[in-house]
Scaffold this motif. Structure first.
Motif, PDB file in Angstrom:
ATOM      1  N   ASP A  34       0.845  -1.194   0.000  1.00 14.66           N
ATOM      2  CA  ASP A  34       0.000   0.000   0.000  1.00 14.66           C
ATOM      3  C   ASP A  34       0.885   1.250   0.000  1.00 14.66           C
ATOM      4  N   ILE A  35       1.438   1.548  -1.158  1.00 17.22           N
ATOM      5  CA  ILE A  35       2.325   2.706  -1.299  1.00 17.22           C
ATOM      6  C   ILE A  35       1.478   3.975  -1.322  1.00 17.22           C
ATOM      7  N   VAL A  36       1.868   4.958  -0.527  1.00 14.94           N
ATOM      8  CA  VAL A  36       1.143   6.221  -0.474  1.00 14.94           C
ATOM      9  C   VAL A  36       1.800   7.247  -1.392  1.00 14.94           C
ATOM     10  N   THR A  37       3.098   7.432  -1.250  1.00 13.10           N
ATOM     11  CA  THR A  37       3.847   8.351  -2.123  1.00 13.10           C
ATOM     12  C   THR A  37       4.989   7.586  -2.777  1.00 13.10           C
ATOM     13  N   PRO A 355       0.597  21.912   4.064  1.00  9.76           N
ATOM     14  CA  PRO A 355       0.799  22.646   2.808  1.00  9.76           C
ATOM     15  C   PRO A 355       0.649  21.757   1.579  1.00  9.76           C
ATOM     16  N   SER A 356       0.430  22.389   0.449  1.00  7.81           N
ATOM     17  CA  SER A 356       0.374  21.658  -0.812  1.00  7.81           C
ATOM     18  C   SER A 356       1.663  20.882  -1.036  1.00  7.81           C
ATOM     19  N   TYR A 357       1.546  19.721  -1.642  1.00  5.86           N
ATOM     20  CA  TYR A 357       2.674  18.857  -1.992  1.00  5.86           C
ATOM     21  C   TYR A 357       3.398  18.282  -0.774  1.00  5.86           C
ATOM     22  N   THR A 358       2.707  18.219   0.363  1.00  6.36           N
ATOM     23  CA  THR A 358       3.281  17.516   1.510  1.00  6.36           C
ATOM     24  C   THR A 358       3.312  16.020   1.206  1.00  6.36           C
ATOM     25  N   LYS A 359       4.431  15.373   1.471  1.00  8.06           N
ATOM     26  CA  LYS A 359       4.562  13.941   1.209  1.00  8.06           C
ATOM     27  C   LYS A 359       3.518  13.164   2.004  1.00  8.06           C
ATOM     28  N   GLY A 360       2.769  12.314   1.313  1.00  6.90           N
ATOM     29  CA  GLY A 360       1.792  11.461   1.979  1.00  6.90           C
ATOM     30  C   GLY A 360       0.466  12.115   2.286  1.00  6.90           C
ATOM     31  N   ALA A 361       0.260  13.365   1.837  1.00  5.87           N
ATOM     32  CA  ALA A 361      -0.963  14.091   2.188  1.00  5.87           C
ATOM     33  C   ALA A 361      -2.095  13.780   1.217  1.00  5.87           C
ATOM     34  N   PHE A 362      -3.316  13.940   1.702  1.00  8.53           N
ATOM     35  CA  PHE A 362      -4.519  13.772   0.891  1.00  8.53           C
ATOM     36  C   PHE A 362      -5.305  15.076   0.902  1.00  8.53           C
ATOM     37  N   TYR A 363      -5.999  15.332  -0.177  1.00  6.65           N
ATOM     38  CA  TYR A 363      -6.694  16.606  -0.339  1.00  6.65           C
ATOM     39  C   TYR A 363      -8.201  16.397  -0.312  1.00  6.65           C
ATOM     40  N   TYR A 369      -4.804  16.975   4.505  1.00  5.90           N
ATOM     41  CA  TYR A 369      -4.331  16.434   5.776  1.00  5.90           C
ATOM     42  C   TYR A 369      -3.420  15.236   5.534  1.00  5.90           C
ATOM     43  N   LEU A 370      -2.561  15.007   6.515  1.00  5.08           N
ATOM     44  CA  LEU A 370      -1.589  13.930   6.455  1.00  5.08           C
ATOM     45  C   LEU A 370      -1.943  12.870   7.493  1.00  5.08           C
ATOM     46  N   PRO A 371      -2.316  11.662   7.066  1.00  5.08           N
ATOM     47  CA  PRO A 371      -2.579  10.591   8.042  1.00  5.08           C
ATOM     48  C   PRO A 371      -1.283  10.230   8.768  1.00  5.08           C
TER      49      PRO A 371
END
Length: 724
Positions: A34-37, A355-363, A369-371
């Motif tokens: 389950d790769i996120v980024t 912020p935008s383009y945060t590693k692992g974040a969802f919009y 937000y970042l789990p």
């Protein structure tokens, strides 16, 4: 049993390393399946080389040095900083960031010593000196164009000055030390820690934070070079004392990751809005904790060595706490919902408004937000660098506590006995506002399509659907499009059985509860119930409590969602008895309950534990003491302090009223509490956490409506227990 360092090393190799193209995936959820980024970053490569150099894994060092060739900028000195999953250079990776460029060269320098490669050692040192030269000749700017000729970010950053100072000393390039130390001192704010950013005039950047990570690098640098400069002799100790005094997390221990420029842990909306570089909310980050532990390990011959030893043990304990015993790897940390701009409320396994383009974040709509149950490569490597060989998670045994069965009636023979009568809230106005949150087949957090600032929009969210559906049920209003609403929720169920806020996002116990509870209300249960049960059960930990995802650490908040969700699914936890013991041990001598065993009593956790024990059929221990503790928190204006000697909290007041209701009690001053709630209704009909403010979300509406029915004793207590 092998150490956590060995576990993390194996986890990185087996789950985060890309066997096909080389390099590291940035972020995964649980396992490599389950790769996120998928994107790969230069900083992960640098940290990976340093981590495997520490463990003397020469096979991995050679692999990573070979993979590093994919990042090489053939036309210019240095490396590209972000590649896609197939190693194609991303446009945003065509820059040169001082700290990343010098860190990768330093990792090669360290690896060269492990591999006994003198040529690589000399080459790495030469490039380190080139980077230092660029930094010193360009007024200490932070980010440059790919050819090093133009400045992209002219702000001066503590992380750059500290890393360069430390690395310069390690590679014995002493000719630069005086200039680097001179710059480093400019960040120090006396005995109040250090600023993370300075402007071009070497003044503290107005919107800048002070961060635990940056101050940790400062301590590391100072402890490396302090013998060379007497002015720095006490700075490390002062910074550690500052962190201990101002950064401590009051609910679940550990340390916040940042404060404002004055050292106050708070919500910084201006920085988030105008710089777009950080979330307004501080969190408890294991990246910051790992860097802090690295810094603490570097302190030698201090006058407060015993104090520092204690802080080290506490910091290490936090890192161990977030180690995932089920899947391996370290979880990112813990966020919080806030009752006021400066006080945390309940544990949240997300970092909100990143912020935008945060590693692992969802919009989700106009926010992201970042789990925090993700596994970042950078964190796993930093943890290896911070821990000692042989470190292992301490086994904690909770003694058995006796309890009695509860006589609470778990029966839905009615929901509301009669409508509200002497209420001060404009119910029709709120109903009209809530209908504006309808978005497609579901509901948004607010009634606004595209608001400015940090206000959420009306993009559909399963969290919000529960609020609106529950409120409409109490108000005896129709719930439109039940079939269509179920389609939205069904599409959010993942293959692991859990539910996400929206389709394609990671499963969380929190959102799984929201969907299961909403389906219970509307009478639709077409989702995969058995897989859902499996997911919820897998969120239970060995201590008996539940985390927000499998392997995420327990707290009373998520334990409540686990217990109630399984109850709604007519299922049992994997270990019912240990669950009960976990909850019982959250109670304190004052009668209240904390977020974790031995945590400080506050209204949020007190409600959650009372609710969980009620659902499990367990009598609340020290019931009279709990009631008195809750009642004594009510203020003269009608609201409740969320904790003794703290501030009145809107969300905390709902939890206090709810806890009392489940205990068969009401606040001392019911009418004043009603008036206080009404003052939170905004002009547009919605509700806000603050008085005389614009409306927040459907969550605030849910609080006001449900609290009003509890204050008039017109709602079934069983409804309050399962719809929270």
């Amino acid at each position: 049993m092998s150490s956590i360092i060995n576990h993390l090393s194996i986890y990185i190799e087996e789950n985060l390393y890309d066997l096909k193209y080389g390099g590291f995936f940035t972020s995964i959820n649980g396992s490599k399946k389950d790769i996120v980024t998928e994107d790969k970053t230069l900083v992960d490569m640098a940290l990976g080389i340093l981590a495997f150099s520490k463990t003397n894994n020469k096979t991995m060092i050679y692999k990573l040095l070979s993979d590093l060739d994919n990042f090489v900028d053939i036309e210019n000195t240095g490396y590209f900083e972000i590649l896609d999953s197939t190693n194609i250079v991303q446009a945003i990776g065509q820059v040169k960031t001082i700290c990343y460029q010098v860190l990768v060269e330093y990792s090669k320098y360290v690896a060269s010593i492990v591999l006994n490669d003198e040529m690589m050692e000399k080459e790495a040192k030469k490039k380190i000196e080139f980077i230092i030269g660029v930094y010193l000749s360009n007024q200490n700017a932070s980010i440059y164009t790919v050819d090093w000729k133009q400045i992209i970010d002219e702000k001066k950053k503590l992380r750059d000055a500290a890393l360069l100072t430390y690395i310069c000393y390690q590679v014995k390039s002493y000719q630069y030390m005086d200039l680097l130390i001179f710059q480093l001192k400019k960040f120090v704010d006396g005995n109040r820690g250090a600023f993370s950013e300075l402007d071009v005039n070497n003044q503290p950047y107005y919107l800048s934070s002070k961060t635990l990570s940056d101050m940790s690098l400062l301590i590391l640098a100072i402890e490396t070079v302090k013998l060379e400069d007497k002015e720095l002799e006490c700075v490390a100790e002062q910074t550690i004392i500052f962190i201990d005094k101002f950064y401590r997390h009051p609910l679940t221990k550990g340390f916040w990751d940042k404060s404002d420029r004055y050292g106050v842990v708070s919500v910084n909306l201006l920085s988030a809005y105008y710089t777009k570089s950080e979330s307004p909310f501080p969190i408890k980050s294991m990246i910051s904790h790992s860097l802090f532990l690295i810094a603490l390990n570097s302190v030698r011959n201090s006058s407060i060595q015993d104090f520092i030893k204690k802080i080290k043990q506490e910091t290490k304990k936090q890192i161990f706490h977030y180690y995932d015993e089920k899947n391996g790897g370290l979880n990112l940390g813990q966020g919080n919902w806030f009752s006021t701009p400066t006080t945390p409320t309940v544990p949240l396994a997300r970092h909100v408004m990143v912020p935008s383009y945060t590693k692992g974040a969802f919009y989700v709509g106009n926010t992201a937000y970042l789990p925090l149950h993700e596994k970042m490569t950078s964190l796993q490597c930093l943890a290896i660098l911070s821990l000692e060989m042989g470190d292992e998670k301490e086994e904690i045994k909770i003694p058995t506590q006796k309890y009695k069965k509860s006589s609470f009636v778990r029966k839905m023979d009615y929901i509301v006995s009669e409508p509200l009568t002497d209420n001060y809230i404009d119910l029709e106005k709120y109903y009209n506002w809530s209908q504006k949150t309808i978005s497609g087949y579901s509901y948004g957090l607010t009634a606004y399509r595209s608001p400015l600032g940090v206000k959420s929009d009306k993009t559909p969210q399963n969290f919000s659907a529960l609020h609106v559906v529950a409120d409409m049920t109490l108000l005896n209003k129709p719930i439109p499009n039940k079939d269509e609403l179920e389609i939205t929720m069904l599409s959010s169920q993942n293959c692991d059985g859990g539910f996400a806020e929206q389709p394609s996002i990671l499963s969380e116990l929190f959102t799984t509860y929201c969907v299961v509870a909403t389906e219970f209300i509307i009478g639709k249960k077409k989702y995969d119930r058995e897989k859902c049960i499996e997911f919820v059960q897998s969120c239970q930990n060995r201590d008996g409590g539940f985390g927000n995802a499998p392997g995420y650490p327990s707290d009373s908040w998520h334990t409540n969602f686990g217990a109630v969700t399984l109850h709604l699914l007519n299922a049992e936890p994997l270990d019912r008895e240990t669950l009960i013991q976990y909850l019982l041990h959250c109670q304190n001598d004052d009668g209240g309950f904390g977020a974790i065993p031995d945590g400080i009593s506050e209204t949020f956790s007190t409600f959650r534990v009372i609710d969980s024990l009620t659902i499990l059929g367990v009598e609340i221990p020290n019931k009279r003491k709990a009631i008195d503790w809750l009642k004594n928190l009510q203020s003269e204006d009608g609201g409740f302090l969320y904790q003794k000697d703290k501030v009145v909290s809107f969300v905390g007041s709902y939890h206090a009223i709810g806890a009392l209701y489940l205990l068969g009690e009401s606040p001392n001053n019911v009418d004043q509490a009603k008036k206080w709630l009404s003052k939170h209704q905004s002009k547009d009909g919605g509700f806000s956490r603050a008085e005389n403010a614009s409306s927040d979300t459907t969550d605030e509406g849910f609080i006001s409506i449900h609290a009003s029915y509890m204050l008039e004793k017109k709602v079934n207590p069983y409804w309050i227990a399962i719809i929270t």
